[in-house]
Design a protein around this motif. Structure first.
Motif, mmCIF file in Angstrom:
data_model
loop_
_atom_site.group_PDB
_atom_site.id
_atom_site.type_symbol
_atom_site.label_atom_id
_atom_site.label_comp_id
_atom_site.label_asym_id
_atom_site.label_seq_id
_atom_site.Cartn_x
_atom_site.Cartn_y
_atom_site.Cartn_z
ATOM 1 N N LEU A 39 0.830 -1.215 0.000
ATOM 2 C CA LEU A 39 0.000 0.000 0.000
ATOM 3 C C LEU A 39 0.862 1.261 0.000
ATOM 4 C CD1 LEU A 39 -2.746 -1.148 2.538
ATOM 5 C CD2 LEU A 39 -3.047 -0.770 0.081
ATOM 6 N N ALA A 40 2.031 1.191 0.621
ATOM 7 C CA ALA A 40 2.938 2.339 0.604
ATOM 8 C C ALA A 40 3.490 2.552 -0.806
ATOM 9 C CB ALA A 40 4.073 2.132 1.608
ATOM 10 N N ARG A 41 3.862 1.483 -1.500
ATOM 11 C CA ARG A 41 4.367 1.602 -2.871
ATOM 12 C C ARG A 41 3.305 2.172 -3.800
ATOM 13 N NH1 ARG A 41 6.604 -3.551 -1.869
ATOM 14 N NH2 ARG A 41 4.921 -4.520 -3.105
ATOM 15 N N GLN A 42 2.050 1.857 -3.500
ATOM 16 C CA GLN A 42 0.947 2.355 -4.329
ATOM 17 C C GLN A 42 0.561 3.789 -3.975
ATOM 18 O OE1 GLN A 42 -2.107 -0.559 -3.650
ATOM 19 N NE2 GLN A 42 -1.123 -2.128 -4.927
ATOM 20 N N GLY A 43 1.198 4.355 -2.962
ATOM 21 C CA GLY A 43 0.926 5.735 -2.585
ATOM 22 C C GLY A 43 -0.293 5.910 -1.708
ATOM 23 N N ILE A 44 -0.849 4.804 -1.219
ATOM 24 C CA ILE A 44 -2.040 4.891 -0.365
ATOM 25 C C ILE A 44 -1.639 5.148 1.085
ATOM 26 C CG2 ILE A 44 -4.046 3.612 0.483
ATOM 27 C CD1 ILE A 44 -4.023 2.107 -2.207
ATOM 28 N N LEU A 45 -0.605 4.478 1.524
ATOM 29 C CA LEU A 45 -0.038 4.739 2.852
ATOM 30 C C LEU A 45 1.253 5.537 2.695
ATOM 31 C CD1 LEU A 45 -0.383 1.296 4.714
ATOM 32 C CD2 LEU A 45 -1.996 3.212 4.666
ATOM 33 N N GLN A 46 1.586 6.299 3.711
ATOM 34 C CA GLN A 46 2.863 7.014 3.734
ATOM 35 C C GLN A 46 3.730 6.422 4.849
ATOM 36 O OE1 GLN A 46 2.620 11.174 4.712
ATOM 37 N NE2 GLN A 46 4.832 11.493 4.589
ATOM 38 N N ARG A 47 4.907 5.966 4.515
ATOM 39 C CA ARG A 47 5.824 5.426 5.520
ATOM 40 C C ARG A 47 6.543 6.597 6.186
ATOM 41 N NH1 ARG A 47 11.187 3.768 6.025
ATOM 42 N NH2 ARG A 47 11.524 1.819 7.172
ATOM 43 N N LEU A 48 6.243 6.811 7.466
ATOM 44 C CA LEU A 48 6.819 7.932 8.189
ATOM 45 C C LEU A 48 8.211 7.610 8.724
ATOM 46 C CD1 LEU A 48 3.663 9.111 10.147
ATOM 47 C CD2 LEU A 48 4.621 10.104 8.061
ATOM 48 N N ARG A 49 8.354 6.425 9.241
ATOM 49 C CA ARG A 49 9.638 5.880 9.670
ATOM 50 C C ARG A 49 9.475 4.383 9.820
ATOM 51 N NH1 ARG A 49 11.985 8.822 14.382
ATOM 52 N NH2 ARG A 49 11.252 10.621 13.214
ATOM 53 N N GLN A 50 10.540 3.685 10.073
ATOM 54 C CA GLN A 50 10.469 2.229 10.095
ATOM 55 C C GLN A 50 9.414 1.745 11.077
ATOM 56 O OE1 GLN A 50 14.179 0.270 10.820
ATOM 57 N NE2 GLN A 50 13.340 -1.786 10.607
ATOM 58 N N GLY A 51 8.427 1.029 10.540
ATOM 59 C CA GLY A 51 7.396 0.435 11.371
ATOM 60 C C GLY A 51 6.202 1.324 11.646
ATOM 61 N N VAL A 52 6.153 2.532 11.071
ATOM 62 C CA VAL A 52 5.025 3.449 11.307
ATOM 63 C C VAL A 52 4.534 4.004 9.961
ATOM 64 C CG1 VAL A 52 4.200 5.527 12.478
ATOM 65 C CG2 VAL A 52 5.953 4.099 13.563
ATOM 66 N N TYR A 53 3.226 3.932 9.760
ATOM 67 C CA TYR A 53 2.617 4.381 8.502
ATOM 68 C C TYR A 53 1.471 5.348 8.795
ATOM 69 C CZ TYR A 53 5.143 0.540 6.264
ATOM 70 O OH TYR A 53 6.125 -0.306 5.813
ATOM 71 N N ALA A 54 1.280 6.278 7.857
ATOM 72 C CA ALA A 54 0.161 7.216 7.939
ATOM 73 C C ALA A 54 -0.881 6.854 6.890
ATOM 74 C CB ALA A 54 0.648 8.641 7.720
ATOM 75 N N LEU A 55 -2.123 6.839 7.320
ATOM 76 C CA LEU A 55 -3.246 6.575 6.423
ATOM 77 C C LEU A 55 -3.631 7.851 5.682
ATOM 78 C CD1 LEU A 55 -5.128 4.558 9.118
ATOM 79 C CD2 LEU A 55 -4.518 3.595 6.888
#
Length: 260
Positions: A39-55
């Motif tokens: 989902l991060a590669r698809q631009g849906i999630l944003q990886r903020l730092r290792q192990g944490v994602y923003a919706l």
């Protein structure tokens, strides 16, 4: 698991965390780690730092990076990032707490946390202090555990922030409700170590600048008058006469008693 199902589960997880989730939280909910990367590669999630994602619903505010750093630490203890429950493994403190409380214009070079445990981290922008915090020294601000204003003032004083910045911090803390006496107690240990005698004068000068010259003296006079009326059972007129006749030294001694 389909993408829509993964997103629904992640959205539910992040609904109480400002739209943010950790890898461990997702896995606990049955969402494979690979879905987060996908989902991060698809631009849906944003990886903020290792192990944490923003919706997509994440609150992209000034505290987002700090919140992400704390969530990495909180994941060690299984904390879900909510007030109540177990004591936080680490609490935001020092200049980072001052930034959140808006006590000064200090810009922390790293996110600072205090923990009762000896902690290490791979996060290069995170620093730890080791200390025990009492329950009343921890508050929650926008979903984050943070040292109280009084504890923050004390920590910054003890970390030898320069006196000009300390004065600004005192002014802000007073504006947010700290009393003269509490401010004196917060910074007195440093002043004692450095041999600076007039801690009371330093605090009152800062408050004078915040309120206007002479405001502190006027406030002290009102406090002494109230003390005479309540403790000595004098009338207001008798109290005013007594206050007028006191020597400056005696006034100082009484003022010290009001602060204890």
């Amino acid at each position: 698991m389909k993408r829509v199902e993964a997103l629904e589960s992640l959205t539910l997880l992040g609904s109480q965390q400002y739209g943010m989730v950790t890898t461990s939280q997702a896995e606990d909910a049955g969402i494979p780690r690979i879905w987060l990367s996908r989902l991060a590669r698809q631009g849906i999630l944003q990886r903020l730092r290792q192990g944490v994602y923003a919706l997509p619903s994440a609150s992209n505010d000034a505290l987002q990076e700090l919140r992400a750093a704390w969530m990495v630490i909180a994941a060690r203890s299984g904390s879900k990032g909510h007030p109540g429950g177990s004591t936080p493994l680490a609490v935001i403190s020092h200049s980072t707490a001052a930034m959140v409380h808006r006590l000064s214009d200090l810009i922390p070079s790293r996110f600072e946390f205090t923990s009762a445990q000896l902690l290490q981290t791979a996060q290069p922008d995170v620093a730890f202090y080791r200390a025990e915090l009492l329950p009343h020294e921890v508050s929650w601000v926008r979903g984050l555990p943070i040292t109280s204003i009084a504890r923050t003032v004390s920590d910054l004083s003890d970390s030898y922030v320069d006196l000009d910045h300390l004065e600004e911090i005192i002014k802000s803390a007073y504006r947010y409700g700290m009393s003269n006496g509490d401010l004196i107690l917060a910074i007195a240990p440093r002043f004692d170590r450095e041999g600076i005698a007039d801690v009371r004068g330093f605090v009152e000068e800062a408050i004078d600048k915040e309120l206007g010259q002479g405001a502190t003296a006027s406030l002290r006079q009102k406090e002494l008058l109230r003390y005479f009326v309540e403790r000595l059972d004098l009338t207001e007129g008798e109290s005013e006469v007594l206050l007028r006749d006191l020597s400056p030294e005696t006034r100082d001694l009484l003022t010290q008693r009001l602060d204890t």
